[in-house]
Design an enzyme around this catalytic site. Structure first.
Site, PDB file in Angstrom:
ATOM      1  N   LYS A  83     -12.742  20.962  19.210  1.00  0.00           N
ATOM      2  CA  LYS A  83     -13.179  21.897  18.540  1.00  0.00           C
ATOM      3  C   LYS A  83     -14.193  21.421  17.512  1.00  0.00           C
ATOM      4  CE  LYS A  83     -14.068  25.963  17.158  1.00  0.00           C
ATOM      5  NZ  LYS A  83     -15.477  25.356  16.976  1.00  0.00           N
ATOM      6  N   THR A  84     -15.468  21.722  17.539  1.00  0.00           N
ATOM      7  CA  THR A  84     -16.541  21.324  16.630  1.00  0.00           C
ATOM      8  C   THR A  84     -16.509  22.025  15.449  1.00  0.00           C
ATOM      9  OG1 THR A  84     -18.149  22.701  17.889  1.00  0.00           O
ATOM     10  CG2 THR A  84     -18.132  20.628  18.409  1.00  0.00           C
ATOM     11  N   GLY A  85     -17.359  21.656  14.540  1.00  0.00           N
ATOM     12  CA  GLY A  85     -17.376  22.529  13.235  1.00  0.00           C
ATOM     13  C   GLY A  85     -19.054  22.173  12.599  1.00  0.00           C
ATOM     14  N   SER A  91     -15.551  24.674  11.057  1.00  0.00           N
ATOM     15  CA  SER A  91     -14.809  25.636  12.283  1.00  0.00           C
ATOM     16  C   SER A  91     -13.729  24.541  13.007  1.00  0.00           C
ATOM     17  CB  SER A  91     -16.126  25.970  13.239  1.00  0.00           C
ATOM     18  OG  SER A  91     -16.721  26.977  12.796  1.00  0.00           O
TER      19      SER A  91
END
Length: 271
Positions: free
Chosen positions: A210-212, A46
């Site tokens: 922004k994580t993923g 993500s």
């Protein structure tokens, strides 16, 4: 040379983690870099969503009112992990709302709706090329882009390429001023990052991230960081593991963050 010791510490962390770690830090004061496997490809999961939303923001520079455009969402559009879009089946959502849901809640249907509007994942890759990122590639939609298969180039980038692009988008002139400010505001309002990069930094620093996460225990975070009394930092931490069903390791993200930002927390305390 502290760089060596930082790289050694990251190497030790990687051995302990039994996975593959990629790190890129840019100190925007002098554009100096700290990297570890900085040129290797990692599945973005993500973290790829920032570029997609930036592509919409770029379009909105040319089309007044674009962000207010309402997009219909049907039940058949819904994919796994869509906490915001699933509540808006009756009304639809504006491109601005879809962008915020994509970045702040990592809503997968919202990401797909943005990709559909742009004309597919390849359009996000094209946008990346237009801001001089030759590494980023988006090939699939959600949730397929999270398979993170070893050696698969689809939906990957390198830590340093992502760091440079995040710098261009949030602090540089890749976007117009109001679009850049909107992106930064959305990133600062992220709800998913409290246990990732943010957890490895002093409490009073401001962070937009922004994580993923994906298969093979892929655990990622990308951030623009405003330390106290210091120019902003850009940090990308990518991590992936051997087993397809491996557990996520946010602790590795936190540790890597502490290792590469230690010198900046020391200076900001002194001042």
């Amino acid at each position: 040379n502290t760089n060596n010791t930082i790289e050694e510490q990251l190497s030790t962390l990687e051995k302990y983690s039994q996975g593959r770690l990629g790190v890129a830090l840019i100190n925007t004061e002098d554009n100096s870099q700290i990297t570890y496997r900085g040129e290797e490809r990692f599945a973005m999961a993500s973290t790829s969503k920032v570029m997609a939303v930036a592509a919409i923001l770029k379009e909105s520079e040319k089309q007044a009112g674009l962000l207010d455009k309402n997009i219909i969402i049907t039940k058949s559009d819904l994919v796994a992990y869509s906490p915001i879009t699933e509540k808006h089946l009756a009304t639809g959502m504006s491109l601005a709302q879809l962008s915020a849901a994509t970045l702040q809640y990592s809503d997968n249907t919202a990401m797909n709706k943005i990709l559909d509007y742009l004309g597919g994942p390849s359009k996000v890759t094209q946008f990346a090329r237009s801001i001089n990122d030759v590494t980023y590639r988006l090939d699939r939609k959600e949730p397929e882009l999270n398979t993170a298969i070893h050696g698969d180039p689809r939906d990957t980038t390198s830590p340093i390429a992502m760091a440079k692009s995040l710098q261009a988008l949030t602090l540089g002139d890749a976007l117009g001023q109001s679009q850049r400010q909107q992106l930064v505001t959305w990133l600062k309002g992220n709800t998913t990052g409290d246990h990732s990069i943010k957890a490895g930094l002093p409490k009073h620093w401001i962070v937009g991230d922004k994580t993923g996460s994906g298969d093979y225990g892929t655990t990622n975070d990308i951030a623009v960081i405003w330390p106290k009394n210091h120019a902003p930092l850009i940090l990308v931490v990518y991590f992936t593991q051997q087993e397809q069903d491996a557990k996520y390791r946010k602790d590795i993200i936190v540790k890597a963050t502490e290792i590469v930002t230690k010198e900046f927390s020391n200076t900001s305390q002194k001042k």
